[in-house]
Every structure is written in C-alpha cells, then in structure tokens.
Design an enzyme around this catalytic site. Structure first.
Site, PDB file in Angstrom:
ATOM      1  N   CYS A   2       0.685  -1.335   0.012  1.00 20.64           N
ATOM      2  CA  CYS A   2      -0.223  -0.478   0.269  1.00 20.64           C
ATOM      3  C   CYS A   2       0.880   1.497   0.065  1.00 20.64           C
ATOM      4  O   CYS A   2       1.944   1.198   0.361  1.00 20.64           O
ATOM      5  CB  CYS A   2      -1.138   0.320   0.911  1.00 20.64           C
ATOM      6  SG  CYS A   2      -1.536  -1.669   1.576  1.00 20.64           S
ATOM      7  N   ARG A  27       5.778  -0.155  -5.966  1.00 21.36           N
ATOM      8  CA  ARG A  27       5.446  -0.664  -4.934  1.00 21.36           C
ATOM      9  C   ARG A  27       4.797  -2.632  -4.741  1.00 21.36           C
ATOM     10  O   ARG A  27       4.613  -3.597  -3.991  1.00 21.36           O
ATOM     11  CB  ARG A  27       5.346  -0.346  -3.560  1.00 21.36           C
ATOM     12  CG  ARG A  27       6.920   0.712  -3.198  1.00 21.36           C
ATOM     13  CD  ARG A  27       5.818   2.300  -2.435  1.00 21.36           C
ATOM     14  NE  ARG A  27       5.222   1.543  -1.209  1.00 21.36           N
ATOM     15  CZ  ARG A  27       5.536   0.768  -0.473  1.00 21.36           C
ATOM     16  NH1 ARG A  27       7.536   1.472  -0.307  1.00 21.36           N
ATOM     17  NH2 ARG A  27       4.992   1.321   1.081  1.00 21.36           N
ATOM     18  N   TRP A  75      -2.943  -2.564  -1.776  1.00 20.97           N
ATOM     19  CA  TRP A  75      -2.283  -4.075  -1.827  1.00 20.97           C
ATOM     20  C   TRP A  75      -3.307  -4.896  -0.736  1.00 20.97           C
ATOM     21  O   TRP A  75      -2.961  -4.781   0.963  1.00 20.97           O
ATOM     22  CB  TRP A  75      -0.916  -4.799  -1.619  1.00 20.97           C
ATOM     23  CG  TRP A  75      -0.650  -5.809  -1.644  1.00 20.97           C
ATOM     24  CD1 TRP A  75      -0.383  -5.914  -3.357  1.00 20.97           C
ATOM     25  CD2 TRP A  75       0.209  -6.621  -1.201  1.00 20.97           C
ATOM     26  NE1 TRP A  75       0.446  -7.411  -3.028  1.00 20.97           N
ATOM     27  CE2 TRP A  75       1.049  -8.114  -1.757  1.00 20.97           C
ATOM     28  CE3 TRP A  75      -0.635  -7.262   0.246  1.00 20.97           C
ATOM     29  CZ2 TRP A  75       1.318  -8.874  -1.084  1.00 20.97           C
ATOM     30  CZ3 TRP A  75       1.151  -7.949   1.330  1.00 20.97           C
ATOM     31  CH2 TRP A  75       0.552  -8.661   0.185  1.00 20.97           C
ATOM     32  N   ASN A  99      -1.897   2.380   5.655  1.00 22.69           N
ATOM     33  CA  ASN A  99      -1.140   1.179   4.830  1.00 22.69           C
ATOM     34  C   ASN A  99      -0.640   0.360   6.760  1.00 22.69           C
ATOM     35  O   ASN A  99      -0.860   0.443   7.567  1.00 22.69           O
ATOM     36  CB  ASN A  99      -0.734   1.637   4.942  1.00 22.69           C
ATOM     37  CG  ASN A  99      -0.243   2.301   3.683  1.00 22.69           C
ATOM     38  OD1 ASN A  99      -0.799   2.370   2.923  1.00 22.69           O
ATOM     39  ND2 ASN A  99       1.650   2.698   3.389  1.00 22.69           N
ATOM     40  N   GLY A 100      -0.748  -0.607   6.564  1.00 28.37           N
ATOM     41  CA  GLY A 100      -1.096  -1.687   7.653  1.00 28.37           C
ATOM     42  C   GLY A 100      -2.415  -2.500   7.871  1.00 28.37           C
ATOM     43  O   GLY A 100      -3.125  -2.928   7.150  1.00 28.37           O
ATOM     44  N   GLU A 483      17.533 -18.656  -4.862  1.00 23.09           N
ATOM     45  CA  GLU A 483      17.708 -17.205  -5.081  1.00 23.09           C
ATOM     46  C   GLU A 483      17.204 -17.538  -6.913  1.00 23.09           C
ATOM     47  O   GLU A 483      15.727 -16.687  -7.377  1.00 23.09           O
ATOM     48  CB  GLU A 483      18.322 -16.448  -4.609  1.00 23.09           C
ATOM     49  CG  GLU A 483      18.373 -14.606  -5.618  1.00 23.09           C
ATOM     50  CD  GLU A 483      17.245 -14.280  -5.359  1.00 23.09           C
ATOM     51  OE1 GLU A 483      16.248 -14.681  -4.300  1.00 23.09           O
ATOM     52  OE2 GLU A 483      17.552 -13.258  -5.706  1.00 23.09           O
ATOM     53  N   LYS A 487      13.343 -16.006  -8.174  1.00 22.35           N
ATOM     54  CA  LYS A 487      13.429 -14.916  -9.599  1.00 22.35           C
ATOM     55  C   LYS A 487      12.569 -16.130 -10.774  1.00 22.35           C
ATOM     56  O   LYS A 487      11.222 -15.033 -10.810  1.00 22.35           O
ATOM     57  CB  LYS A 487      14.797 -15.314 -10.318  1.00 22.35           C
ATOM     58  CG  LYS A 487      15.488 -13.981  -8.917  1.00 22.35           C
ATOM     59  CD  LYS A 487      14.987 -12.351  -9.373  1.00 22.35           C
ATOM     60  CE  LYS A 487      14.380 -12.408  -8.008  1.00 22.35           C
ATOM     61  NZ  LYS A 487      14.564 -11.681  -6.641  1.00 22.35           N
ATOM     62  N   GLU A 490       8.577 -15.537  -8.737  1.00 24.61           N
ATOM     63  CA  GLU A 490       7.866 -14.425  -9.477  1.00 24.61           C
ATOM     64  C   GLU A 490       8.004 -13.216 -10.655  1.00 24.61           C
ATOM     65  O   GLU A 490       6.692 -13.092 -10.693  1.00 24.61           O
ATOM     66  CB  GLU A 490       9.136 -13.907  -8.574  1.00 24.61           C
ATOM     67  CG  GLU A 490       9.753 -13.512  -7.243  1.00 24.61           C
ATOM     68  CD  GLU A 490      10.655 -13.154  -6.612  1.00 24.61           C
ATOM     69  OE1 GLU A 490      10.171 -11.700  -5.690  1.00 24.61           O
ATOM     70  OE2 GLU A 490      11.361 -12.889  -6.940  1.00 24.61           O
ATOM     71  N   HIS A 506      16.505 -37.581  -2.558  1.00 22.70           N
ATOM     72  CA  HIS A 506      16.006 -38.008  -1.989  1.00 22.70           C
ATOM     73  C   HIS A 506      14.504 -37.570  -2.152  1.00 22.70           C
ATOM     74  O   HIS A 506      13.494 -37.144  -1.201  1.00 22.70           O
ATOM     75  CB  HIS A 506      16.368 -37.260  -0.910  1.00 22.70           C
ATOM     76  CG  HIS A 506      18.022 -37.899   0.224  1.00 22.70           C
ATOM     77  ND1 HIS A 506      17.952 -39.328   0.151  1.00 22.70           N
ATOM     78  CD2 HIS A 506      18.960 -37.593  -0.147  1.00 22.70           C
ATOM     79  CE1 HIS A 506      19.244 -39.655   0.807  1.00 22.70           C
ATOM     80  NE2 HIS A 506      19.921 -38.760   0.012  1.00 22.70           N
ATOM     81  N   LYS A 605       6.949  -4.923  -3.327  1.00 27.88           N
ATOM     82  CA  LYS A 605       8.092  -4.350  -3.206  1.00 27.88           C
ATOM     83  C   LYS A 605       8.810  -4.759  -2.162  1.00 27.88           C
ATOM     84  O   LYS A 605       9.773  -4.945  -1.504  1.00 27.88           O
ATOM     85  CB  LYS A 605       8.057  -2.652  -4.277  1.00 27.88           C
ATOM     86  CG  LYS A 605      10.317  -2.600  -4.052  1.00 27.88           C
ATOM     87  CD  LYS A 605      10.859  -3.347  -5.090  1.00 27.88           C
ATOM     88  CE  LYS A 605      12.420  -3.083  -4.915  1.00 27.88           C
ATOM     89  NZ  LYS A 605      12.866  -4.276  -5.600  1.00 27.88           N
TER      90      LYS A 605
HETATM   91  C1  G6P Z   1       8.769  -8.743  -1.145  1.00 28.36           C
HETATM   92  C2  G6P Z   1      10.406  -8.181  -2.324  1.00 28.36           C
HETATM   93  C3  G6P Z   1      11.145  -8.804  -2.441  1.00 28.36           C
HETATM   94  C4  G6P Z   1      12.148  -8.840  -0.579  1.00 28.36           C
HETATM   95  C5  G6P Z   1      11.328  -8.648   0.412  1.00 28.36           C
HETATM   96  C6  G6P Z   1      12.270  -8.812   1.652  1.00 28.36           C
HETATM   97  O1  G6P Z   1       9.089  -9.640  -0.575  1.00 28.36           O
HETATM   98  O2  G6P Z   1       8.664  -8.424  -3.573  1.00 28.36           O
HETATM   99  O3  G6P Z   1      11.827  -8.606  -3.282  1.00 28.36           O
HETATM  100  O4  G6P Z   1      13.193  -9.562  -1.324  1.00 28.36           O
HETATM  101  O5  G6P Z   1      10.137  -8.355  -0.065  1.00 28.36           O
HETATM  102  O6  G6P Z   1      11.816  -7.041   1.453  1.00 28.36           O
HETATM  103  P1  G6P Z   1      13.069  -6.380   2.283  1.00 28.36           P
HETATM  104  O7  G6P Z   1      13.328  -4.824   1.359  1.00 28.36           O
HETATM  105  O8  G6P Z   1      13.220  -6.391   3.737  1.00 28.36           O
HETATM  106  O9  G6P Z   1      14.865  -6.756   1.123  1.00 28.36           O
END
Ligand code: G6P
Length: 610
Positions: A2, A27, A75, A99-100, A483, A487, A490, A506, A605
């Site tokens: 948000c 975001r 969001w 927000n929150g 990672e 990616k 995502e 396994h 984000k």
């Molecule tokens: C969200 C973002 C990720 C990020 C994670 C942690 O899920 O989409 O890309 O890694 O938050 O965010 P931070 O700002 O704490 O690294």
C-alpha cells in the site's frame, strides 16, 4: 504494498496526488483511489481496481478539483481487491487511507455495528473511519478524535485522514507503517515514502513510531507517543531527482541487473584499505563489539533471506563463527534460545519490511549482544532502530523482483565476514588480503557475466513452454539456486524449486523427465565432481540440463546438456557472480511469456504488513 499520498495547498492537488501514486506504483498494488474536499465544499472520491492509469482515466472524465485530498494504492489483505474495498474509506464527513493491518478490527466492527454504523467494505480500515466519526461526536476536533481513536487500535498503521468539516488540515498517525511529511511553501504534503513527493519538495520530516501529526498549509504540529508536542528534524535532499527512467532498457529489472558492476563498486567504496576491510565501515563501535561476537543470528525475508543463507557459509568457513539464518516471520513468533554474545543481523533492501522490523524489535528484548542492519535505505526504520548499520549502495531498486539489492547485500555480508574474522583473529591476514583483491576485481567479473546476456536469452527459449523447473546447487551455491528459483517463479510464474544437489535422490528425482528442465551452477571447487555425478542422475532420467559452469570446470555441451561457460572466479565470490546468469534467465523467460516483469502479479516491493 500500500501507498499513501496526501496534500493540503492553495492550488488544485489532484494531479499531485496522482503523480505521487504513480511514483509508488513500483511497490505493487491492486487498486487505487483518491478523496478530495472539492472547491464545491463536498467530500468526493474516485476508486478503481487495477493500475493508477485507470484512476487517472476516470479522473480525466470526471475531474475532482480541490485543495485538500488523500490518495492510496491498495495491496489487498482484508477483503478482495475490488472497488468497494479500495481506499479512501468514508464515514460521514471523514475520509481515511491506511497502510498496515488493524488486528482487533473484528471486535471494533461488532461494537460499531451495534452503535448503528453501516459497513460498505470488507476492510479493517473502515473501522477506523467509523471509530473516528464516533469519537468526533463528542470531541469535535479531528486531531483530538484521531488521538483518541489510535488508542483503541491494535496492529500496524500509517493513517491519513481528512474531515469535510475541518478542511484546513490533513491529520496523520504512524505506528508500524512509515509516514513522511513533505514541506512546501504555503503547502504541505504527506506520503508513505518520500519518493512520492519528490516532484513537489525536497524537504522532509519523518514521523516516528507513535507520532500524530496535524498538517496545515502553513503549519505542521506533531505529538509523540506520550502526547507531548515534539519537533522532528527536517531533512533536505540535494541529490536532484533520482534516476527513475529505464534508459535504454525495456524494463527496470534489466536496467537494475546491468547496474550491478557499478553498484557493487559503490558498495565497496571507502570500505577497503590496501589489504583489509575497514571495520569502521560498520560504525564507530563496530571493532569493540565485533571482538565480543561468538555467534551470529541472521533474520530477513525473501531475497534478503537468501543473501543471509550465503553469508552463513562464509561466516562459518572464513570467520569460524557459528551462524543461524531464519526467515523473519518465523523468528518473530518462535521461542528463541539466544547463545551468549550473539550478533543479531537483519538484511533488508527497504528497511521497512514488517516482519524483519518486528523481529528486530523482539530481538532487543532477547539479550542479543547488538543489532546490525545491512540495508539499502539509510532513512529506514530498520536502520534507525539498529545499533550498527552497513548501507548497501544499490540505489533505488524499482523492479519488484530484487536483483542489485541482493548482490550488494552479498558484498556487505562478505565485508562483515572479513571484519569479524579480522577483529577476532580467526582469519589469516593473507586470506583477507587475497579476498580484498578479489573484491576489487568483482565489478569487472560481473561485467563479464553480463556480457553473456544474449547467450542466456537464447537458453530462455527452452523454458517458455515449461511449467516446472528444478534449480540445483551445492554449498554456498544452494542459496544461489534458491534465489534463481525465486526469481523465475516471481516474474515468469513458472513453478521453480531449489534443492541442494545432494538431496536430489531423496525425492525430487522422481519429478525429473524431459518436461522438467534442471538448472545448476557449477563453479570450479571441491564439490564439482560430486555435482557432476548429481547431473548424471538427471540425464539418466531424460532431464534437460542447463549448467552455468566455470570455464575451467571442463564441462561441455552434449545431448540434453546446455553448458554456459562462466568467467573463472575465486570460489568465495562465486555466489555473487553466478547470481547474474540466473537473474538474466528469469528475466528473459518472463519476457517470452509476456508477463508484467517489473510489477509481477500479487507481489509487492516492500511488504510493510505482516
Ligand atoms: C518482498 C519483495 C522481495 C524482497 C522481500 C524482502 O517480498 O518482493 O523482493 O526480497 O520483500 O524485502 P526487504 O526490503 O526486506 O529486502
């Protein structure tokens, strides 16, 4: 996640609110809305599901013109992403954006319903609007009513409220969700992130936890958590508008991938002497504190968590320090046993991730030696609340899928490892000197890896029609594989799982057939032969292999095996280098699939709610 924007001015503020929302788009959100106290003396709103451009189009058709307003990108957490649930929420003369998460919203909703308030949304936010209206009946003044209202809210909030009966002000409250006031000349603004307001001002005042603010055109008043009037420092930015365009690149994500040599270089700047890491980079008390460290506890979320997982291999191998790594949402609710002299390390791009912040706050009660934040935003809550900080210098990251933040975090964590080894005398001087030299060469190596862009683009074609993939790695490359898988899922929405290569037999081997490509990274280290055997296990089941291999690893293309030769690099730094082709791979697969690369569905984000 948000976003909030608010304005009180002498001019029409609708365009300012919309521009602010656009600047927060990166975001991630699913609906947007604006409420304006119009020049006709009425409180009106427009809300739309989807992008801010939809809201923009709606406002172009039916403009709202006024000098006071609030706006929001939502969001969804409580209630589906539809127009009814989009903010601002109204109650009588009140409009609220939030927000929150309000945790006691159900109990409050029942109380308010019993008092006759009618709810038109499924959100937790609407209870705030009705509660405010209810308080206003006796208290009459919006600021006084807000102070009384927040006393009844449990959970996290950043709030902006306007009242049609007091159209000279915008009021705000912060607890757990960041808010910043933008100071103008004869006009003032509010936002959840200063980026939203950079088009109108360069002077900002950050609210602190528990603050309530009353913002008028020519005056800002703030009260702290105990209700005492306070002054908050004004911060002036002089760096001009930060580069927010894509330049020659089609997407922010690709631009940010290609920025990595530069930002890694920046993250190293001023932190290395000839043959050592400068421990003071972590703060003046760092050397004294680091000398006492006997354990490290790392806590983070998402991509930042993967950076922590790599660091564990480094800390134990190079600094001889036991290290635990945990996702913040687990750590914060677990009964944790803290070993004596444990350094608590958080890693975060934004410094505002709700779970990571909450974990830090819990940690303070648990008897850790000290807290260190490895973070990309100097003015974030995480940095403010930690004892020590190392700022990564990735610059603003706009793509929701984190790329340059990750590699700069790894650099920061390697600096931490070398500093701890140095101060505690567990790392030989020669080893540190060699790694410092390798770190200096890292930007060049990253540039070489990026030069493989078009090779990786071709490889991406193998994935366009697939629904599942497996990523394998051994040692510190296992988190790199995690990672890589993150990616891919995502941004391409392809199911991707990561496994330590030795675990293949396994379970996941049962899934392998010619519809399930297997991606692996193969630096030239002591695990290479073992990895090669694991890859044979895949080939024997008809699985197609994509291997990013050290040019000295002796691996070549064969039937069902696609090998991309990687520049040779010191094994310790290989997780940083091998991240690059996996980022490029997911990017090109997503482009082939035509997804919204920079703003993937359902993701945000900066996750400022639990
Ligand atoms: C969200 C973002 C990720 C990020 C994670 C942690 O899920 O989409 O890309 O890694 O938050 O965010 P931070 O700002 O704490 O690294």
């Amino acid at each position: 996640m948000c976003g909030i924007v608010g304005a009180v001015a002498e001019r029409n503020i609708t365009a300012i609110l919309l521009e602010g929302l656009k600047r927060l788009e990166y975001r991630g959100y699913d609906s947007a809305g604006v409420a304006v106290f119009t020049n006709d003396g009425t409180l009106e709103r427009t809300r739309r599901v989807g992008k801010v451009s939809e809201l923009d189009a709606a406002l172009a058709e039916h403009p709202l013109v006024g000098r006071l307003g609030i706006a929001h990108t939502r969001w969804a957490t409580h209630g589906a992403p539809n127009e009814r649930n989009a903010h601002p929420h109204f109650s009588g003369d009140i409009a609220v954006v939030h927000n929150g998460i309000i945790e006691n919203h159900e109990a409050l909703r029942e109380q308010l319903k019993a008092l006759g308030y009618v709810f038109t949304s499924d959100t937790d936010t609407e209870v705030i609007a009705h509660l405010l209206t209810h308080k206003l009946k006796d208290l009459h003044d919006l600021t006084v009513a807000l102070k009384a209202t927040v006393k009844e809210l449990h959970g996290a909030y950043g709030l902006a409220v306007i009242n049609a009966r007091q159209p000279d002000r915008l009021v705000a409250a912060r607890s757990g969700s960041p808010l910043v006031i933008g100071l103008g000349l004869g006009e003032n603004f509010l936002a959840s992130d200063q980026l939203a307001l950079r088009q109108v001002t360069d002077r900002f005042m950050y609210l602190e936890e528990g603050d309530i603010a009353e913002i008028r055109r020519d005056n800002v008043q703030i009260w702290d958590v105990s209700g005492n009037p306070v002054e908050r420092q004004t911060v002036q930015y002089s760096d001009g508008a930060e580069a927010a365009d894509k330049g020659e690149f089609r997407h922010y994500m690709l631009k940010e991938i290609h920025e990595q040599p530069t930002v890694v270089q920046r993250t190293l700047e001023g932190r290395l002497s000839n043959d050592q890491v400068l421990v003071q980079a972590f703060g003046p008390q760092a050397a004294e504190l680091f000398a006492k460290v006997r354990n490290v506890q790392i806590v983070a979320c998402g991509t930042s968590y993967h950076a922590g997982m790599v660091a564990r291999y480094w800390l134990e191998e190079l600094a001889g320090i036991p290290c635990q790594v945990e996702v913040a949402s687990e750590f914060r609710y677990r009964k944790v046993v803290v070993q004596p002299d444990t350094l608590f390390v958080t890693i975060s791009q934004s410094g505002e991730t709700a779970d990571t912040l909450a974990a830090l706050r819990n940690a303070k009660e648990l008897g850790f030696l000290a807290s260190l934040a490895i973070c990309n935003v100097g003015i974030s809550s995480l940095v403010r609340e930690s004892d020590l900080t190392l700022l990564t210098q990735a610059g603003r990251e706009i793509g929701v899928a984190s790329t340059k933040a990750f590699t700069t975090q790894l650099v920061g964590l390697l600096l931490l490892t070398l500093s701890l080894g140095q101060v505690r005398g567990t790392l030989a001087k020669g080893v540190e000197a060699r790694l410092v030299e390798e770190l200096r060469r890292l930007p060049t190596r990253l540039g070489e890896a990026l030069a493989m862009d078009s090779t990786v683009e071709k490889i991406a074609e193998l994935f366009a029609e697939k629904n599942h993939t497996l990523f394998l790695g051994r040692g510190a490359q296992f988190p790199v594989a995690m990672e890589g898988a993150l990616k891919l899922k995502e941004i391409s929405y392809i199911h991707a799982e990561a496994y330590p290569a030795g675990e293949l037999k396994h379970g996941p081997l049962a899934l392998v057939d010619n519809d399930m490509p297997v991606v692996t990274v193969a630096p030239n280290n002591e695990l290479l032969e073992k990895l090669k055997s694991n890859l044979q296990e895949v080939r024997a089941r008809g699985g197609e292999l994509i291997v990013f291999a050290d040019e000295k690893a002796g691996m070549t293309n064969g039937e069902g095996t696609h090998v991309v030769q990687m520049p040779h690099i010191h094994d310790i730094l290989s997780p940083i280098l091998y991240t690059i082709p996996l980022q490029l791979l997911s990017y090109y697969v997503a482009v082939l699939k035509g997804t919204d690369v920079d703003q993937p569905r359902n993701l945000a984000k900066s996750v400022t709610v639990e």
